[in-house]
Enzyme design. Structure first.
Site, PDB file in Angstrom:
ATOM      1  N   ARG A 140       0.517  -0.974  -0.071  1.00 28.22           N
ATOM      2  CA  ARG A 140      -0.181   0.048   0.510  1.00 28.22           C
ATOM      3  C   ARG A 140       0.973   1.289  -0.304  1.00 28.22           C
ATOM      4  O   ARG A 140      -0.174   2.313  -0.148  1.00 28.22           O
ATOM      5  CB  ARG A 140      -0.480  -0.096   1.278  1.00 28.22           C
ATOM      6  CG  ARG A 140      -1.373  -0.821   0.814  1.00 28.22           C
ATOM      7  CD  ARG A 140      -3.203  -1.345   2.200  1.00 28.22           C
ATOM      8  NE  ARG A 140      -3.811  -2.275   1.718  1.00 28.22           N
ATOM      9  CZ  ARG A 140      -3.761  -2.754   3.119  1.00 28.22           C
ATOM     10  NH1 ARG A 140      -3.113  -2.944   4.451  1.00 28.22           N
ATOM     11  NH2 ARG A 140      -4.455  -4.499   3.068  1.00 28.22           N
ATOM     12  N   VAL A 141       1.780   1.336   0.164  1.00 27.96           N
ATOM     13  CA  VAL A 141       2.759   2.709   0.017  1.00 27.96           C
ATOM     14  C   VAL A 141       3.124   2.516  -1.663  1.00 27.96           C
ATOM     15  O   VAL A 141       3.552   3.793  -1.968  1.00 27.96           O
ATOM     16  CB  VAL A 141       4.208   2.066   1.193  1.00 27.96           C
ATOM     17  CG1 VAL A 141       5.099   3.426   0.374  1.00 27.96           C
ATOM     18  CG2 VAL A 141       3.982   2.488   2.572  1.00 27.96           C
TER      19      VAL A 141
END
Length: 506
Positions: A366-367
């Site tokens: 999710r980064v």
């Protein structure tokens, strides 16, 4: 005969009166009502705090966890075989804390940070609470620097940044620990301190991991916290928090740290055991109601700190073991919701010989590309898409008898890209060599080769680039970009090595 002088006696009495203090020391003492299964019920500790350390008559230490109206439920940090009903218990007034410091590097310790590697005591002046509060929102900064794992499939498609929490999830024997240890080995020569926490594992497995790390020269910057399968549930429950405290010492001194919890399923089971023995009401899958908080308060301690706090970071790689690939079970879903992405390891891929057995389709970070260098973004942008299309085509092509040329080409490219992602254990690649590997695959330079030739070709090419074109690696590592000149250098190297490889392959 000795003469007693009155003035001497009076001066001694005067001195004693002056030194007399009226300080009354209040000691909170209780009595053991019941003991067994690592749990003690104590009567009379009215002023005890939740999580406070208690000292039993035989020297055993316990932690007060259940504060009930008429008694205190405490868990024992040890066997406690000599504790008997009616024994006195003293409240220490201290919350559990462990020593921390530089001297712990290269050592193997237990959940109370006591050495268990036979190399003597560890000198330390600093201590940290086992349950430290996590950094708040203001204290944090967005994740922006990569933490290289050395595994092409992760660094290219599921990148991990410093300060991120990335879950490693899969069935037993799918290579979860191998991914974690390879990541530790890849930090060699860098500035990252590593902490490996082994919870409820076989002593032989932990010894093997320590040996692997020592042989790779990784123990110099690593601390191993181990509580084996035969350890009391209390210590298995505490081990991850102790590991986090050891890592926090370095994080708050402005350094990058990586912590691996192997694995949190075992910690949850230890906590369930303690809770059921304390007669706490069971919830889903018999876990207590606060099992989510057990993991959230641990994983929230991983952070990238802001400039005013020294820009230190703690990257967490928790490991969760699934049963039969069931990621919808209670503990897996809990930890997935706390982390910033997950790496799925599939038993089917592992058995098919694809190692690391990472299912790239359902793994996610999710980064994202914020945790990649520009050179990696430039070459890896299309890789995930091409592999996803290949997986879809592969499933479809099993039913189709004749395929058009474009589809055949796409399938051939996909097979080679999948081959390119295979990597031996304990052989992580530097980021410049990963760029070489991915560029060669995505630009179609492997299409002419047989599938069996892909890995030997790439190994030879990487060695060729390091020997004959060292400027390429230097530029990528220093500028973090792949300029037009660097790309031209790489194209020349690929063309030259392809000729050499095909000549020798005849």
């Amino acid at each position: 005969m000795v003469k007693i002088r009155p003035d001497e006696i009076s001066s001694v009495i005067r001195q004693q009166i002056e030194q007399y203090s009226q300080e009354a020391k209040v000691v909170n003492v209780g009595t053991v009502l019941q003991v067994g299964d690592g749990i003690a019920r104590i009567y009379g500790l009215d002023k005890v705090m939740a999580g406070e350390l208690l000292e039993f008559k035989d020297g055993t230490i316990g932690i007060a966890l259940n504060l009930e109206s008429d008694n205190v439920g405490a868990v024992l940090m040890g066997e406690g075989l000599s504790i008997q009903e009616g024994d006195a218990v003293k409240a220490t007034g201290k919350i559990a804390q462990v020593p921390v410091g530089e001297a712990f590097l290269g050592r193997v310790v237990d959940a109370l940070a006591r050495p268990i590697d036979g190399k003597g005591d560890i000198p330390s002046t600093d201590t940290r609470l086992i349950e430290s509060p996590a950094p708040g929102i203001i204290a944090r900064k967005s994740v922006y620097e990569p933490l290289q794992t050395g595994l092409v499939s992760i660094d290219a498609m599921i990148p991990i940044g410093r300060g991120q929490r990335e879950l490693i999830i899969g069935d037993r024997q799918t290579g979860k620990t191998a991914v974690a240890t390879d990541t530790i080995i890849n930090q060699k020569g860098g500035d990252c301190i590593c902490v490996y926490v082994a919870i409820g594992q076989k002593a032989s497995s932990v010894a093997q991991i320590v040996t692997t790390l020592a042989n790779a020269g990784a123990m110099e910057y690593t601390i191993v916290v181990a509580e084996n399968a035969n350890a009391p549930a209390t210590l298995q429950y505490l081990a991850p928090y102790t590991g986090a405290s050891l890592a926090e010492y370095f994080m708050y001194s402005g350094r990058a740290t990586l912590i691996i919890y192997d694995d949190l399923s075992k910690q949850a089971q230890a906590y369930r055991q303690m809770s059921l023995l304390l007669k706490r009401p069971p919830g889903r899958e018999a876990y207590p109601g606060d099992v989510f908080y057990l993991h959230s308060r641990l994983l929230e301690r991983a952070a990238k700190l802001n400039e005013s706090l020294g820009e230190g970071s703690m990257t967490a790689l928790p490991i969760i073991e699934t049963q039969g690939g069931d990621v919808a079970a209670y503990i897996p879903t809990n930890v997935i919701s706390i982390t910033d992405g997950q790496v799925f390891l599939s038993a089917d891929l592992f058995n098919a010989g694809i190692r690391p057995a990472i299912n790239v389709g359902i793994s996610v970070s999710r980064v994202g590309s914020a945790a990649q260098i520009k050179a990696m973004k430039q070459v890896a942008g299309t890789l995930k898409l091409e592999l996803a299309q290949f997986a879809e085509l592969e499933a479809f092509s099993q039913f189709a008898s004749d395929l058009d040329q474009a589809t055949q080409n796409q399938l051939a490219r996909g097979v080679r890209l999948r081959e390119l992602l295979k990597q031996s254990q304990s052989a992580p690649l530097s980021v410049d060599m990963q760029v070489v590997t991915i560029y060669t695959g995505t630009k179609g330079y492997l299409d002419k080769l047989a599938v069996a030739q892909v890995r030997p070709f790439l190994e030879g090419l990487r060695a060729y680039v390091q020997t004959n074109k060292p400027a390429f690696g230097t530029e990528v590592l220093e500028t973090k970009k792949m300029s037009t000149e660097a790309e031209d250098t790489l194209k020349e190297a690929i063309a030259a090595y392809t000729t050499i490889f095909l000549e020798t392959a005849k």
